[in-house]
Design a protein around this motif. Structure first.
Motif, PDB file in Angstrom:
ATOM      1  N   UNK A 426      67.164  51.748   3.190  1.00  0.00           N
ATOM      2  CA  UNK A 426      67.270  53.147   3.581  1.00  0.00           C
ATOM      3  C   UNK A 426      66.362  53.494   4.753  1.00  0.00           C
ATOM      4  N   UNK A 427      65.251  52.761   4.907  1.00  0.00           N
ATOM      5  CA  UNK A 427      64.365  53.044   6.035  1.00  0.00           C
ATOM      6  C   UNK A 427      65.038  52.698   7.354  1.00  0.00           C
ATOM      7  N   UNK A 428      65.832  51.635   7.350  1.00  0.00           N
ATOM      8  CA  UNK A 428      66.563  51.259   8.564  1.00  0.00           C
ATOM      9  C   UNK A 428      68.001  51.784   8.559  1.00  0.00           C
ATOM     10  N   UNK A 429      68.334  52.487   7.505  1.00  0.00           N
ATOM     11  CA  UNK A 429      69.667  53.052   7.364  1.00  0.00           C
ATOM     12  C   UNK A 429      70.747  51.978   7.522  1.00  0.00           C
ATOM     13  N   UNK A 430      70.644  50.955   6.694  1.00  0.00           N
ATOM     14  CA  UNK A 430      71.627  49.866   6.743  1.00  0.00           C
ATOM     15  C   UNK A 430      72.008  49.442   5.325  1.00  0.00           C
ATOM     16  N   UNK A 431      73.247  48.988   5.208  1.00  0.00           N
ATOM     17  CA  UNK A 431      73.743  48.302   4.014  1.00  0.00           C
ATOM     18  C   UNK A 431      74.403  47.016   4.491  1.00  0.00           C
ATOM     19  N   UNK A 432      74.021  45.904   3.862  1.00  0.00           N
ATOM     20  CA  UNK A 432      74.636  44.615   4.168  1.00  0.00           C
ATOM     21  C   UNK A 432      75.336  44.128   2.907  1.00  0.00           C
ATOM     22  N   UNK A 433      76.616  43.736   3.048  1.00  0.00           N
ATOM     23  CA  UNK A 433      77.410  43.334   1.903  1.00  0.00           C
ATOM     24  C   UNK A 433      78.232  42.102   2.272  1.00  0.00           C
ATOM     25  N   UNK A 434      78.286  41.129   1.368  1.00  0.00           N
ATOM     26  CA  UNK A 434      79.022  39.886   1.615  1.00  0.00           C
ATOM     27  C   UNK A 434      80.038  39.654   0.505  1.00  0.00           C
ATOM     28  N   UNK A 435      81.170  39.050   0.877  1.00  0.00           N
ATOM     29  CA  UNK A 435      82.233  38.771  -0.076  1.00  0.00           C
ATOM     30  C   UNK A 435      82.745  37.350   0.095  1.00  0.00           C
ATOM     31  N   UNK A 436      83.229  36.798  -1.011  1.00  0.00           N
ATOM     32  CA  UNK A 436      83.917  35.511  -1.014  1.00  0.00           C
ATOM     33  C   UNK A 436      85.302  35.728  -1.638  1.00  0.00           C
ATOM     34  N   UNK A 437      86.338  35.329  -0.899  1.00  0.00           N
ATOM     35  CA  UNK A 437      87.719  35.521  -1.350  1.00  0.00           C
ATOM     36  C   UNK A 437      88.371  34.153  -1.477  1.00  0.00           C
TER      37      UNK A 437
END
Length: 500
Positions: A426-437
């Motif tokens: 939240x301090x850098x205002x980022x969300x990182x999300x990874x997926x495997x399909x």
């Protein structure tokens, strides 16, 4: 031209010779425009005219009556529409307070007549039109009168709440109707004998298109067959009528509780038979005309083939959209909540959808406006018998557009979608999300599977890592197109970074 003017044009726009036969323009929104002829023998001055060849569901305020030749000036002083044809209950009402004969039968089958005085007829017919116009208050008053819906008959000085036998009426009442009747008081400027033209809007009629598509055992070259289905529940039979069909979303005020229901064009192949239906643009809609007059009986459903094309190319598409969301839980959810909800979007479904993509172009032996309707797919098996393989609906589709139709799920293709990483800063205002399909192909041939991913956490995003190239499909969507060999498991991975 606005929708109201379009309806007026449909009412009055036919060439004069067509008035020798009835003509109907049926809209695929549960109404139609009827054009017919009214024989008139007028005296100079005021004339009382009754016309009994209308539909049951005529809209009185839509009626237009005129002299097509314009030789007689017709002034409608008064118009009324009655739709209460004679019934036993109606005649009982007409004879209230009078004594009539009733026929009775004893246990031996012997008939005799007795006299009975009709104290109350019990005539209490709920009017559907009145319910639609006056709503709950009308229904309430009708229900309050429900206790008066039983007949009350006096026989030998005693009252009974049922009919003592079959009523035998001396004659029809003076105001009895055998059919729905449209009546006018017409003022004519001179005596004349003419065939006036009448046009009106009626409900109780609609039409829809149906498409049957046949595929061979192998390959994607299709036979494309289209039908028009016309449904007549108007209460009137149209004999040898000129029939037109209007396709499009015409603005028409409907009762609040109305229910809407779902010809067209000759193939340009010179070897095809003469068209039975022609098509043209009309205002913002498309008008289809049956080339031959046709009789449309009341309560009849009639089907007419309007297109037959062979060799139509199609593409079979396998689509994996693994994201599984419960609409009841996500309805009205704000994006800020989605962005901060760690568990959002982690559930998946394994089905791979089968889509058929067909280009509606002349080069693909189509290229015609296709009205909305149901599409059914059939495929030949090894002994050339047809098997049903899927069904869906299409909306109005202009020429040169592409149909993409969902037909079911692939039996031998399976998908999995697993989130492998989720980080919030939240301090850098980022969300990182990874997926495997994971995609598994249990077919005997290789297939291409299109993997659809929804980037739902925020509007600003960047794919920072990926195992395969992708296509950006919209502001929050990407698509991977991957080849999967027989009995292969293909794994796709990607990481998305959201910023706000």
């Amino acid at each position: 031209m606005n929708p109201i003017l379009a309806l007026s044009a449909a009412l009055l726009g036919s060439a004069l010779p067509l008035w020798a036969q009835p003509a109907i323009t049926v809209y695929n929104q549960n109404f139609a425009v009827v054009r017919d002829t009214v024989p008139l023998e007028l005296q100079s001055g005021v004339n009382d005219i009754a016309f009994t060849d209308t539909t049951v569901h005529l809209e009185p305020d839509s009626v237009i009556l005129r002299d097509p030749a314009g030789k007689v000036a017709l002034q409608i002083l008064e118009q009324s529409f009655r739709n209460d044809p004679i019934t036993q209950a109606r005649l009982l009402s007409a004879y209230e307070g009078e004594v009539i004969d009733f026929e009775t039968t004893n246990s031996l089958g012997e008939k005799k007549t007795i006299k009975g005085k009709i104290i109350r007829s019990g005539y209490n017919i709920h009017s559907q039109e009145a319910m639609q116009r006056y709503g709950n208050r009308y229904i309430m008053y009708q229900n309050m009168a429900g206790n008066a819906s039983q007949p009350l008959i006096e026989v030998d000085g005693k009252l009974q709440f049922n009919l003592p036998g079959l009523p035998l009426f001396p004659a029809l009442a003076s105001d009895s109707l055998l059919k729905p009747t449209l009546s006018w008081k017409l003022r004519a400027d001179k005596a004349a004998k003419l065939d006036a033209e009448i046009a009106y809007i009626t409900s109780g009629m609609t039409w829809e298109a149906d498409y049957n598509i046949v595929a061979p055992e192998t390959g994607d070259s299709l036979d494309f067959i289209g039908w028009v289905t016309i449904d007549n529940q108007s209460g009137k039979t149209f004999k040898e009528a000129k029939i037109k069909l209007m396709a499009g979303d015409v603005s028409k005020v409907q009762p609040e509780d109305a229910r809407f229901r779902g010809a067209m064009f000759a193939m340009k192949d010179m070897s095809a038979p003469a068209p039975v239906v022609s098509e043209k643009s009309f205002d913002e809609y498309h008008l289809y005309t049956l080339q031959n007059p046709s009789t449309l009986h009341d309560r009849e459903t009639k089907q007419i083939e309007f297109i037959r094309a062979t060799g139509v190319k199609s593409e079979r598409i396998y689509l994996y959209d693994g994201l599984q969301l419960d609409p009841n839980q996500t309805r009205g959810m704000r994006m800020e909540h989605i962005r901060n909800n760690e568990n959002y979007g982690t559930e998946y479904q394994s089905k791979v959808a089968v889509m058929r993509e067909i280009k509606n172009t002349e080069a693909n032996r189509l290229g015609i406006p296709l009205p909305k309707g149901s599409v059914r797919f059939y495929q030949q098996d090894g002994d050339r018998q047809l098997e049903f393989t899927g069904e869906n609906t299409i909306d109005h589709t202009p020429r040169n557009e592409t149909l993409r139709i969902y037909t079911g799920n692939a039996f031998d293709l399976v998908g999995e979608r697993i989130r492998t990483n989720y980080e919030v800063d939240n301090s850098r205002r980022t969300v990182v999300e990874s997926f495997e399909i994971k995609l598994r192909n249990r077919k005997k041939e290789a297939v291409e599977i299109r993997v659809v991913e929804h980037l739902y956490r925020w509007l600003t995003w960047e794919i920072t890592e990926k195992s395969d190239p992708f296509i950006k499909t919209d502001a929050q969507g990407i698509e991977f197109r991957v080849q999967v060999k027989p009995d292969e498991e293909k794994i796709i991975t990607y990481t998305v970074k959201y910023t706000w």
